[in-house]
Design a protein around this motif. Structure first.
Motif, short mmCIF file in Angstrom:
data_model
loop_
_atom_site.label_atom_id
_atom_site.label_comp_id
_atom_site.label_asym_id
_atom_site.label_seq_id
_atom_site.Cartn_x
_atom_site.Cartn_y
_atom_site.Cartn_z
N LYS A 1 40.17 38.85 44.98
CA LYS A 1 41.58 38.65 45.26
C LYS A 1 41.81 38.35 46.73
N LEU B 1 44.94 33.09 29.29
CA LEU B 1 45.43 33.91 30.40
C LEU B 1 46.94 34.10 30.32
N ILE C 1 42.06 34.87 44.85
CA ILE C 1 43.35 34.65 44.20
C ILE C 1 44.48 34.54 45.22
N MET D 1 48.85 37.80 30.65
CA MET D 1 49.82 38.12 31.70
C MET D 1 51.20 38.41 31.10
N ARG E 1 41.51 34.91 37.63
CA ARG E 1 42.33 35.91 36.96
C ARG E 1 41.63 36.46 35.72
N GLU F 1 39.20 38.87 37.09
CA GLU F 1 39.91 40.08 37.53
C GLU F 1 40.15 41.01 36.34
N HIS F 2 40.56 40.45 35.23
CA HIS F 2 40.83 41.26 34.04
C HIS F 2 39.55 41.90 33.50
N ASN G 1 48.65 41.78 35.81
CA ASN G 1 47.29 41.93 35.29
C ASN G 1 47.15 43.23 34.51
N TYR H 1 42.20 29.32 39.49
CA TYR H 1 43.10 30.47 39.31
C TYR H 1 42.86 31.13 37.96
N LYS I 1 53.33 40.65 40.94
CA LYS I 1 52.96 40.01 39.68
C LYS I 1 53.91 40.39 38.53
N GLU J 1 53.28 37.63 35.69
CA GLU J 1 51.83 37.39 35.66
C GLU J 1 51.07 38.69 35.97
N GLN K 1 39.36 44.61 42.19
CA GLN K 1 39.01 43.19 42.21
C GLN K 1 37.65 42.98 42.87
#
Length: 906
Positions: free
Chosen positions: A298, A98, A304, A102, A359, A362-363, A155, A355, A148, A153, A374
């Motif tokens: 999220k 991750l 998140i 990011m 994440r 989410e990706h 996305n 987390y 972010k 970080e 999300q």
């Protein structure tokens, strides 16, 4: 050359082809992009095993022919396509973590924004010239990355939250002049288009400018002066949270970051952040429910955002005083929170794992269609692609894992942000009615009397006095509401104490002192267990209650009893202080406050342990003396670099402690008897070290907003107040051997090296040893000691019927003089007497050596210990005068001391 068709039909059997096939299954966007531009496939296959870096991206753009905005947009979007395809392939196949995903997306944003800004600014300067301040200095666009992007970080299909600023107002210097505001507004608009506009090649990043001052209705760009005025006067709580992640990604950074830091990170602990974050979360939850977004990973429960809120609340509360928390990435913040003991390591581990899982998910949701989403999909085709992308065979198995993580996050969020409730009975408690209403009627007396108050009418009067006071009446509505919520609990808790009336009086005084700081009321409201402990401490000691009222920042120490009651690690304390001082290097006022907070916090911890009965008096004195040693060493290290004319990196300088500091018998309010020595042959060294000594004195004695460090007494130096502030070692030795009075040698029995150059410390030890072991005329010594004792008697007359345990005959000073005489009279024969082990130990040594009767030595040592305990207990009860008690309560102890005095000194 391999084609997309060969990848999909499996005719290409290389590992890279298999990995790409899996990625294509998980991402419609990848399939669509490679179909539209087959030239993207070869570099993808060739470079799939390595990450993109900033230099790679700049090199790609550098090879593009860019002469206008159209070419610029095409180049930027082509770069994004290359980056996205490789990120998807590497992430889906677990070729990276991750952190890399990011970081790569954040770098892409920074590189493209800076590249576009550079080109667009140069093209615009051709038309308008350079934007200049009124003083003729060139001005630059400042681009702040929020959210972010600011947190490093970003996305994979995120928008980027930007704020635009510039330094100073003015106008351009070209043939066609416009104001700086007009120049940078125009530049901002074309920058947004270059990055965010959707063309045939797509977009680079969607751009969101709504976090700027006044949001959509505000100007697109503002000067630093305008920004400062806005955030000081109108900045809202949610903007503080947003600016935690704020970071300059293009243009000059220092001034912007310095301007915003005080807005985000308050100087004092800000426990109001808990309630504010709860309110913000409640707003999000209402929006989630309204828009049926429970499947939003999220914003939904256990999502998140809850992990981010947990990390951010500790930053908001403590970041102003702890620079280590002024960082941006969520996982890095959580690690710091665990390192500092603010959350259990197990809790942080679970949040960290959740987390990463969320994440990653989410990706994969965004890889499907390159959509900013999300939301969990509802169709079976998308679900199986997401499950496989997450490493699960089916959707059901994946959902079990997801729900487990969301439950964990939701549980920890509730634990961090929930307000502890004592019980439902609290609201129904009879005392809860006493504070209600504008006036407190006499009917309250019966309730107060029934719940521990011996003087109910007096308690009612005190409560009404607080209610009528200007401080209470002028409180902001939110603070008064918190105050009103706390008071019934304070009444109940104080009523449970054996001295309920005194406890209530102390608690009311304390609350009145702190109530104008909403954060302190918030702390006690957020942590009822801290309020219970505070009440017990106030009940036990009015001095400690007053100490907290004077330094309310110490209320934070009540939150973790593991730290409050822990055995001190002085080496770690010293390292922590050095670290905090180095972080504030260049800010002398802040460094002075850091030292004072450090001293007050550790003094409070020792006092709490003392009241709990965990410390012997000798141990407490050792602790307070070691604390003073650490602080003096830190003062030397911090002050020396700022001394005018300093000629070396480390001063040849030492601090020698006398009196209670030297004998390691410091109490809570003791001053420091110290002298300064140096050993430096440089011609002007004496003057330099005098300046050094003066600055040390200022650091120790000067009151700041954080209070006082120590009162100091420098009169024990050679020739007293009329002598040099700093003596050379040679001059000190000569003075002690040829000019010093007997009382100065008495003082030397309790002296020790405290801080500074250890070589000087060893020379001092040698000089001290030689002086103390000199053979003496015992009759002359006896006469001198008796004369000095009489002088002290005359200076502290006692006309009362009570015994002054320090100054009266048979008290503390008599014991000290007896020990000093024994050391000076016999140390030439018995070297053990030169050890600075304290009066009790030295009496024991003298008894064992046969200099005095051993049983009498023990009785006097016990008396001395008890006298000090009386003195100490008096301090805890708020007595500031000399401690005096009834003669009959100490008769035997006084008699023992007088008997030894008569035996030794006649």
């Amino acid at each position: 050359m391999t084609t997309l068709g060969e990848i999909l039909d499996g005719s290409d059997v290389t590992s890279e082809a298999a990995q790409l096939r899996h990625a294509l299954f998980c991402s419609h966007y990848m399939h669509r992009t490679l179909e539209a531009d087959p030239a993207l496939l070869a570099p993808l296959l060739e470079n799939m095993q390595r990450a993109w870096g900033a230099e790679d991206m700049r090199a790609f753009l550098g090879e593009c022919s860019i002469n206008d905005e159209t070419a610029l947009k095409h180049a930027l979007r082509k770069l994004r396509q290359h980056v996205m395809l490789r990120v998807i392939a590497r992430d889906i196949n677990r070729l990276c973590d991750l952190e890399e995903v990011m970081a790569t997306m954040t770098i892409l944003a920074e590189v493209t924004v800076n590249f576009a800004l550079d080109h667009l600014n140069r093209w615009q300067q051709v038309i308008y010239g350079d934007p200049m301040s009124e003083d003729g200095e060139a001005q630059q666009m400042i681009v702040i990355g929020m959210g972010k992007l600011g947190g490093n970080e970003l996305n994979v299909s995120s928008d980027i939250d930007l704020i635009f600023a510039f330094g100073e107002s003015g106008e351009t210097n070209g043939a066609k002049k416009i104001t700086n505001n007009e120049y940078f507004s125009a530049l901002g608009k074309i920058l947004i288009a270059a990055i965010g506009e959707t063309t045939a090649d797509g977009f680079v990043f969607r751009v969101d400018m709504r976090l700027r001052p006044y949001g959509d209705s505000g100007p697109l760009v503002g000067s630093l002066a305008m920004m400062e005025q806005y955030y000081q006067a109108q900045g809202r709580e949610w903007e503080r949270y947003a600016w935690i992640k704020g970071r300059v990604v293009a243009g000059p950074a220092q001034e912007m970051q310095s301007l915003m830091r005080p807005f985000v990170f308050r100087k004092y602990l800000d426990y109001g952040a808990f309630a504010s974050m709860r309110d913000l979360k409640a707003q999000i939850q209402r929006e989630v429910a309204r828009r049926d977004m429970q499947d939003n990973i999220k914003l939904g429960p256990g999502g998140i955002r809850e992990i981010e809120f947990i990390a951010q609340v500790f930053q908001l509360v403590r970041g102003g005083r702890d620079g280590e928390l002024q960082i941006r990435p969520t996982l890095a913040v959580l690690k710091k929170v665990a390192d500092k003991g603010l959350l259990l390591q197990e809790t942080v581990n679970q949040l960290g794992v959740a987390y990463v899982f969320l994440r990653d998910l989410e990706h994969r949701l965004q890889y499907l269609q390159d959509a900013q989403t999300q939301m969990l999909p509802s169709d079976d085709d998308s679900r199986i692609r997401i499950a496989r992308g997450m490493g699960y065979d089916d959707w059901d198995g994946f959902m079990v894992a997801l729900q487990s993580h969301r439950d964990t996050v939701e549980r920890h969020f509730s634990e961090v942000f929930s307000v502890e409730q004592d019980s439902d009975a609290e609201a129904a408690h009879p005392l809860s009615e006493v504070w209600a209403g504008e006036t407190i009627s006499e009917d309250a007396d019966s309730h107060l009397a029934a719940h521990g108050y011996a003087h109910a009418a007096e308690a009612r009067y005190q409560l009404q006095t607080v209610k009528n006071s200007g401080r209470y009446q002028q409180l902001p509505a939110a603070s008064r509401e918190r105050f009103d919520t706390l008071l019934p609990t304070v009444l109940r808790l104080a009523g449970e104490m054996p001295n309920a009336d005194d406890t209530l009086k102390r608690m009311l005084q304390l609350l009145e002192c702190i109530c104008r700081r909403a954060s302190y009321l918030a702390l006690l409201a957020e942590y009822p267990q801290a309020l219970r402990l505070l009440t017990r401490l106030a009940s036990a000691s009015p001095w400690l209650a007053g100490y907290l009222a004077q330094y309310p920042i110490l209320l934070d120490e009540l939150l973790d009893t593991r730290t409050l009651y822990a055995t001190p690690d002085f080496a770690q304390f010293s390292a922590d202080l050095d670290k905090r001082l180095s972080e504030a290097e260049g800010d002398i006022e802040q460094q002075m406050d850091i030292m004072r907070h450090f001293k007050h916090a550790h003094t409070f911890r020792f006092a709490a342990q003392d009241i709990a009965g965990d410390l012997l008096l000798e141990t407490l004195s050792d602790y307070l003396s070691a604390l003073a040693d650490i602080i003096l060493a830190a003062v030397l290290k911090t002050v020396w670099p700022h001394v005018r004319g300093k000629h070396r990196d480390t001063p040849a300088f030492a601090v020698i402690g006398y009196g209670k500091l030297g004998g390691k018998e410091l109490g809570y309010a003791s001053d420091l008897d110290i002298i300064f020595l140096h050993e430096d042959a440089m011609t002007e060294a004496g003057e330099i070290y005098v300046r050094f000594g003066q600055r040390i004195g200022n650091w120790l004695n000067s009151p700041t907003s954080a209070g006082l460090l120590y009162d100091t007494d420098l009169r024990l130096r050679p020739n007293g107040a009329s002598g040099l502030l700093v003596s050379s070692v040679e001059a000190f030795e000569q003075y002690q051997k040829t000019k010093a009075w007997t009382w100065e040698h008495q003082a030397l029995t309790r002296a020790r090296f405290v801080a500074g150059d250890e070589a000087i410390g060893k020379k001092f030890d040698r000089i001290r040893d030689e002086i103390l072991r000199q053979p003496r005329d015992l009759e002359k010594l006896r006469e001198d000691v008796i004369a000095m004792r009489q002088k002290m008697h005359d200076g502290h007359p006692n006309a009362s019927s009570l015994f002054d345990i320090k100054h009266d005959s048979g008290g503390i000073v008599d014991v000290e003089f007896i020990v000093q005489y024994l050391v000076l009279a016999h140390a030439h024969q018995h070297a053990k007497l030169t050890l600075n082990h304290g009066n009790i130990a030295l009496l024991g040594y003298a008894g064992k050596l046969g200099l005095i009767p051993a049983d009498l030595a023990q009785n006097v040592a016990n008396a001395y210990r008890e006298f000090r305990r009386y003195q100490h207990a008096s301090r805890l009860q708020g007595e500031t005068r000399q401690t005096r008690i009834a003669h009959e309560s100490v008769g035997e102890k006084v008699a023992a001391v007088r008997a030894l005095w008569d035996l030794v000194l006649g």
